[in-house]
Write a protein that holds these residues in place. Structure first.
Motif, PDB file in Angstrom:
ATOM      1  N   ALA A   9     -25.609 -51.556  -3.449  1.00 21.42           N
ATOM      2  CA  ALA A   9     -24.506 -52.411  -3.865  1.00 21.42           C
ATOM      3  C   ALA A   9     -23.213 -52.146  -3.122  1.00 21.42           C
ATOM      4  O   ALA A   9     -22.306 -52.986  -3.144  1.00 21.42           O
ATOM      5  CB  ALA A   9     -24.262 -52.230  -5.370  1.00 21.42           C
ATOM      6  N   ASN A  10     -23.117 -50.989  -2.451  1.00 21.46           N
ATOM      7  CA  ASN A  10     -21.835 -50.600  -1.877  1.00 21.46           C
ATOM      8  C   ASN A  10     -22.081 -49.635  -0.722  1.00 21.46           C
ATOM      9  O   ASN A  10     -23.222 -49.268  -0.440  1.00 21.46           O
ATOM     10  CB  ASN A  10     -20.956 -49.950  -2.947  1.00 21.46           C
ATOM     11  N   TYR A  11     -21.032 -49.197  -0.072  1.00 23.19           N
ATOM     12  CA  TYR A  11     -21.154 -48.163   0.945  1.00 23.19           C
ATOM     13  C   TYR A  11     -21.373 -46.797   0.291  1.00 23.19           C
ATOM     14  O   TYR A  11     -21.111 -46.620  -0.904  1.00 23.19           O
ATOM     15  CB  TYR A  11     -19.901 -48.114   1.818  1.00 23.19           C
ATOM     16  N   ASN A  12     -21.850 -45.840   1.092  1.00 23.95           N
ATOM     17  CA  ASN A  12     -22.056 -44.461   0.623  1.00 23.95           C
ATOM     18  C   ASN A  12     -22.973 -44.393  -0.590  1.00 23.95           C
ATOM     19  O   ASN A  12     -22.804 -43.549  -1.465  1.00 23.95           O
ATOM     20  CB  ASN A  12     -20.709 -43.798   0.287  1.00 23.95           C
ATOM     21  N   ASN A  13     -23.943 -45.298  -0.642  1.00 25.59           N
ATOM     22  CA  ASN A  13     -24.860 -45.336  -1.787  1.00 25.59           C
ATOM     23  C   ASN A  13     -25.980 -44.313  -1.635  1.00 25.59           C
ATOM     24  O   ASN A  13     -27.170 -44.663  -1.547  1.00 25.59           O
ATOM     25  CB  ASN A  13     -25.441 -46.742  -1.955  1.00 25.59           C
ATOM     26  N   ASP A  14     -25.620 -43.025  -1.599  1.00 26.97           N
ATOM     27  CA  ASP A  14     -26.629 -41.964  -1.584  1.00 26.97           C
ATOM     28  C   ASP A  14     -27.466 -42.019  -2.858  1.00 26.97           C
ATOM     29  O   ASP A  14     -27.005 -42.481  -3.901  1.00 26.97           O
ATOM     30  CB  ASP A  14     -25.957 -40.592  -1.501  1.00 26.97           C
ATOM     31  N   GLY A  15     -28.675 -41.481  -2.756  1.00 20.24           N
ATOM     32  CA  GLY A  15     -29.521 -41.379  -3.935  1.00 20.24           C
ATOM     33  C   GLY A  15     -29.194 -40.136  -4.747  1.00 20.24           C
ATOM     34  O   GLY A  15     -28.525 -40.194  -5.775  1.00 20.24           O
ATOM     35  N   ILE A  16     -29.679 -38.964  -4.279  1.00 20.94           N
ATOM     36  CA  ILE A  16     -29.447 -37.694  -4.970  1.00 20.94           C
ATOM     37  C   ILE A  16     -28.726 -36.755  -4.013  1.00 20.94           C
ATOM     38  O   ILE A  16     -29.209 -36.485  -2.915  1.00 20.94           O
ATOM     39  CB  ILE A  16     -30.770 -37.060  -5.422  1.00 20.94           C
ATOM     40  N   ASP A  17     -27.575 -36.241  -4.441  1.00 19.39           N
ATOM     41  CA  ASP A  17     -26.803 -35.281  -3.645  1.00 19.39           C
ATOM     42  C   ASP A  17     -26.740 -33.957  -4.399  1.00 19.39           C
ATOM     43  O   ASP A  17     -26.327 -33.913  -5.565  1.00 19.39           O
ATOM     44  CB  ASP A  17     -25.392 -35.801  -3.399  1.00 19.39           C
ATOM     45  N   ILE A  18     -27.132 -32.876  -3.711  1.00 21.24           N
ATOM     46  CA  ILE A  18     -27.259 -31.566  -4.363  1.00 21.24           C
ATOM     47  C   ILE A  18     -26.348 -30.558  -3.690  1.00 21.24           C
ATOM     48  O   ILE A  18     -26.489 -30.262  -2.505  1.00 21.24           O
ATOM     49  CB  ILE A  18     -28.708 -31.058  -4.288  1.00 21.24           C
ATOM     50  N   ASP A  19     -25.412 -30.018  -4.434  1.00 21.28           N
ATOM     51  CA  ASP A  19     -24.603 -28.876  -4.013  1.00 21.28           C
ATOM     52  C   ASP A  19     -24.629 -27.894  -5.184  1.00 21.28           C
ATOM     53  O   ASP A  19     -23.632 -27.676  -5.867  1.00 21.28           O
ATOM     54  CB  ASP A  19     -23.180 -29.316  -3.671  1.00 21.28           C
ATOM     55  N   SER A  20     -25.800 -27.328  -5.439  1.00 25.51           N
ATOM     56  CA  SER A  20     -26.045 -26.504  -6.615  1.00 25.51           C
ATOM     57  C   SER A  20     -27.168 -25.536  -6.320  1.00 25.51           C
ATOM     58  O   SER A  20     -27.673 -25.476  -5.192  1.00 25.51           O
ATOM     59  CB  SER A  20     -26.402 -27.394  -7.820  1.00 25.51           C
ATOM     60  N   LYS A  21     -27.600 -24.788  -7.331  1.00 23.18           N
ATOM     61  CA  LYS A  21     -28.707 -23.860  -7.144  1.00 23.18           C
ATOM     62  C   LYS A  21     -29.676 -23.940  -8.311  1.00 23.18           C
ATOM     63  O   LYS A  21     -29.343 -24.426  -9.397  1.00 23.18           O
ATOM     64  CB  LYS A  21     -28.199 -22.430  -6.984  1.00 23.18           C
ATOM     65  N   ASP A  22     -30.898 -23.462  -8.060  1.00 23.02           N
ATOM     66  CA  ASP A  22     -31.953 -23.476  -9.072  1.00 23.02           C
ATOM     67  C   ASP A  22     -32.194 -24.897  -9.572  1.00 23.02           C
ATOM     68  O   ASP A  22     -31.993 -25.221 -10.751  1.00 23.02           O
ATOM     69  CB  ASP A  22     -31.600 -22.539 -10.244  1.00 23.02           C
ATOM     70  N   VAL A  23     -32.630 -25.749  -8.630  1.00 26.39           N
ATOM     71  CA  VAL A  23     -32.821 -27.170  -8.906  1.00 26.39           C
ATOM     72  C   VAL A  23     -34.280 -27.541  -8.654  1.00 26.39           C
ATOM     73  O   VAL A  23     -34.861 -27.178  -7.636  1.00 26.39           O
ATOM     74  CB  VAL A  23     -31.905 -28.029  -8.010  1.00 26.39           C
ATOM     75  N   VAL A  24     -34.870 -28.278  -9.582  1.00 31.27           N
ATOM     76  CA  VAL A  24     -36.236 -28.786  -9.447  1.00 31.27           C
ATOM     77  C   VAL A  24     -36.197 -30.306  -9.540  1.00 31.27           C
ATOM     78  O   VAL A  24     -35.688 -30.865 -10.522  1.00 31.27           O
ATOM     79  CB  VAL A  24     -37.162 -28.218 -10.535  1.00 31.27           C
ATOM     80  N   ILE A  25     -36.731 -30.977  -8.514  1.00 30.41           N
ATOM     81  CA  ILE A  25     -36.803 -32.438  -8.502  1.00 30.41           C
ATOM     82  C   ILE A  25     -38.245 -32.844  -8.263  1.00 30.41           C
ATOM     83  O   ILE A  25     -38.874 -32.366  -7.325  1.00 30.41           O
ATOM     84  CB  ILE A  25     -35.896 -33.027  -7.415  1.00 30.41           C
ATOM     85  N   ASN A  60     -18.490 -25.515  -0.395  1.00 31.22           N
ATOM     86  CA  ASN A  60     -17.762 -24.257  -0.600  1.00 31.22           C
ATOM     87  C   ASN A  60     -18.315 -23.187   0.334  1.00 31.22           C
ATOM     88  O   ASN A  60     -19.499 -22.831   0.242  1.00 31.22           O
ATOM     89  CB  ASN A  60     -17.899 -23.809  -2.054  1.00 31.22           C
ATOM     90  N   PRO A  61     -17.500 -22.616   1.229  1.00 31.35           N
ATOM     91  CA  PRO A  61     -18.010 -21.597   2.160  1.00 31.35           C
ATOM     92  C   PRO A  61     -18.488 -20.327   1.472  1.00 31.35           C
ATOM     93  O   PRO A  61     -19.175 -19.515   2.090  1.00 31.35           O
ATOM     94  CB  PRO A  61     -16.808 -21.316   3.070  1.00 31.35           C
ATOM     95  N   LYS A  62     -18.171 -20.147   0.203  1.00 38.30           N
ATOM     96  CA  LYS A  62     -18.582 -18.950  -0.534  1.00 38.30           C
ATOM     97  C   LYS A  62     -19.812 -19.195  -1.407  1.00 38.30           C
ATOM     98  O   LYS A  62     -20.221 -18.331  -2.173  1.00 38.30           O
ATOM     99  CB  LYS A  62     -17.431 -18.450  -1.411  1.00 38.30           C
ATOM    100  N   ARG A  63     -20.407 -20.387  -1.293  1.00 41.93           N
ATOM    101  CA  ARG A  63     -21.520 -20.718  -2.175  1.00 41.93           C
ATOM    102  C   ARG A  63     -22.592 -21.485  -1.400  1.00 41.93           C
ATOM    103  O   ARG A  63     -22.284 -22.385  -0.616  1.00 41.93           O
ATOM    104  CB  ARG A  63     -21.013 -21.570  -3.339  1.00 41.93           C
ATOM    105  N   PHE A  64     -23.841 -21.125  -1.619  1.00 45.17           N
ATOM    106  CA  PHE A  64     -24.975 -21.808  -0.999  1.00 45.17           C
ATOM    107  C   PHE A  64     -25.562 -22.851  -1.948  1.00 45.17           C
ATOM    108  O   PHE A  64     -25.520 -22.698  -3.179  1.00 45.17           O
ATOM    109  CB  PHE A  64     -26.087 -20.809  -0.651  1.00 45.17           C
ATOM    110  N   SER A  65     -26.136 -23.891  -1.372  1.00 42.04           N
ATOM    111  CA  SER A  65     -27.121 -24.698  -2.094  1.00 42.04           C
ATOM    112  C   SER A  65     -28.452 -23.992  -1.899  1.00 42.04           C
ATOM    113  O   SER A  65     -28.945 -23.917  -0.763  1.00 42.04           O
ATOM    114  CB  SER A  65     -27.177 -26.119  -1.536  1.00 42.04           C
ATOM    115  N   GLU A  66     -29.011 -23.452  -2.955  1.00 46.05           N
ATOM    116  CA  GLU A  66     -30.173 -22.578  -2.775  1.00 46.05           C
ATOM    117  C   GLU A  66     -31.142 -22.663  -3.947  1.00 46.05           C
ATOM    118  O   GLU A  66     -30.813 -23.142  -5.025  1.00 46.05           O
ATOM    119  CB  GLU A  66     -29.719 -21.134  -2.588  1.00 46.05           C
ATOM    120  N   ASN A  67     -32.354 -22.175  -3.668  1.00 48.12           N
ATOM    121  CA  ASN A  67     -33.421 -22.147  -4.666  1.00 48.12           C
ATOM    122  C   ASN A  67     -33.675 -23.558  -5.193  1.00 48.12           C
ATOM    123  O   ASN A  67     -33.521 -23.841  -6.386  1.00 48.12           O
ATOM    124  CB  ASN A  67     -33.076 -21.194  -5.818  1.00 48.12           C
TER     125      ASN A  67
END
Length: 457
Positions: A177-193, A211-218
């Motif tokens: 419907a618009n620009y930047n219509n991403d589906g799922i964006d993950i900047d977190s940890k311990d995620v199951v999809i 955040n340079p002090k935080r990973f998207s991980e696991n």
């Protein structure tokens, strides 16, 4: 010991009352599902009462309930019944998200209903910050989103930020419907999809790291179907901290159902064969100083894609980071352009320890001698995208520059048309192993390489 009928009746009534008291139907808060009335206050009151009473389920029955932003609080399940729709009110002043999960825990969004972002009625402008997400999970933990459908986002559809212990299951997303219509964006940890179907105008699955002090991980993703007019599976662009311990498996990647905002064939002056294509099937990008480490992607089929694999270590904003220890295996891909799969870094730095194995690439061919002799700029600070080096690369299979310890093992390239480019281009590549089809093994271009072994299948 026998209980008399009166005691049994009282116990039954108690159980019914207790069950009922844990459910909060928005109709009892004067919500109106007529598709016109704004129900923000009614729905929020139901959510607030639910959490204040120790938690339970807020029921959205069948009907179209227009609303501004609603906020889920601790121990609450927002449950949309079959036929239920929460629809964003575009007349409401700027808000973050149709559904906001922020600074909380133990919440869920469930049911067979629809969250409609009403994206066409918000400003249609790329990167405009005044467009809400459909669901925004921020600084929260133990969040479950299951079965619901997300439609027509004004911006990203589902954003997971600075959160942990997240499960996304059997969710359907359709957003063009618009620009930047991403589906799922993950900047977190311990995620199951798992078991999701995403059809989006922008990146279908995108891992980010702001955040340079935080990973998207696991993070694990499995058994999904991803369609996109941009990247199907992407890590980046934002990569300040980076990505660790990510596994993605058993996914089908295919072209989007529509492409109202992107006509790649027209933009490429017809060098891309179809007007509806994804940019890259798998895009792994570290360009903001972060780290990518321990990534495993397997059992992928992709069609309707310009570039099957795009791996980039760049220096866009910060000192150059690291990209290493990646395995991508069991891939079957059909490509629609001369923008070859690539693994590239910038001078003085290397992509390291990447294994690509058991892959079949069905490629259009058609590369000319001019394509084969193109001078490819380094583009150290360029935005990482498959076309950052132009609408073609000087090889038809893989273009690899500034890399160490690379394996291409059991790789086959099937060309639809004759191609005058080499199969593989290796430049500043060291300590690597190439095991490809016999016809291609004798067609490898090497510039400034050392300890590179080439085998024929």
């Amino acid at each position: 010991m026998r209980l008399n009928k009166s005691i049994l009746l009282l116990m039954a009534l108690f159980c019914l009352t207790k069950s009922y008291s844990n459910e909060y139907n928005i109709l009892k808060y004067n919500a109106v599902g007529d598709g016109r009335t704004n129900n923000t206050k009614a729905i929020q009151n139901a959510l607030d009462d639910c959490s204040a009473q120790g938690g339970g389920t807020v029921i959205v029955p069948a009907g179209t309930f227009v609303t501004g932003m609603i906020v889920l609080k601790k121990n609450t399940d927002l449950h949309l019944k079959m036929g239920a729709e929460l629809k964003a009110d575009a007349a409401v002043p700027t808000f973050k998200s149709l559904v906001l999960v922020q600074n909380t825990e133990n919440v869920s969004i469930t049911g067979f209903g629809v969250l409609n972002g009403n994206g066409k009625n918000f400003v249609i402008e790329e990167s405009n910050p005044n467009r809400p997400y459909i669901v925004f999970v921020n600084n929260s933990r133990n969040v479950n989103i299951s079965q619901v459908t997300l439609l027509n986002s004004p911006s990203w559809s589902l954003r997971l930020f600075n959160s942990e212990q997240i499960k996304i299951q059997r969710v359907t997303i359709y957003s063009h419907a618009n620009y930047n219509n991403d589906g799922i964006d993950i900047d977190s940890k311990d995620v199951v999809i798992s078991d999701c179907i995403v059809d989006s105008g922008d990146d279908a699955l995108c891992l980010k790291s702001d955040n340079p002090k935080r990973f998207s991980e696991n993070i694990t993703v499995t058994n999904c179907i991803f369609s996109s007019n941009c990247n199907f599976i992407k890590m980046g662009t934002s990569s300040f901290g980076g990505f660790k311990n990510v596994t993605i498996s058993n996914c089908v990647l295919k072209k989007a159902s529509e492409s109202p905002l992107h006509d790649w064939r027209k933009k490429s002056n017809n060098s891309i064969l179809d007007s509806i294509t994804g940019i890259a099937g798998i895009a792994l990008e570290i360009v903001d100083g972060g780290t990518m480490d321990q990534i495993n992607i397997s059992n992928i089929t992709m069609t309707g894609v310009q570039t099957p694999i795009f791996i980039r270590l760049g220096s866009r904003k910060n000192p150059t980071g690291t990209l290493k220890n990646v395995i991508i295996s069991q891939v079957v891909a059909t490509a629609e352009s001369k923008i070859t799969s690539s693994i590239t870094a910038v001078p003085g730095f290397y992509v390291e320890n990447v294994i690509l194995k058991d892959m079949i690439f069905n490629l259009p061919g058609g590369g000319t001698s001019k394509d084969a002799t193109r001078i490819i700029p380094e583009m150290e600070k360029g935005y990482p995208e498959n076309r950052m080096f132009g609408w073609s690369l000087p090889s038809y299979g893989f273009y690899i520059r500034h890399a160490k310890n690379i394996q291409l093992n059991n790789i086959r390239f099937n060309l639809k048309n004759e191609d005058q480019r080499p199969a593989v281009w290796l430049e500043d590549v060291h300590d690597s192993f190439i095991n490809i089809s016999e016809k291609d093994a004798g067609n490898v271009k090497q510039i400034n390489t050392s300890n590179v072994k080439i085998n024929k299948l």
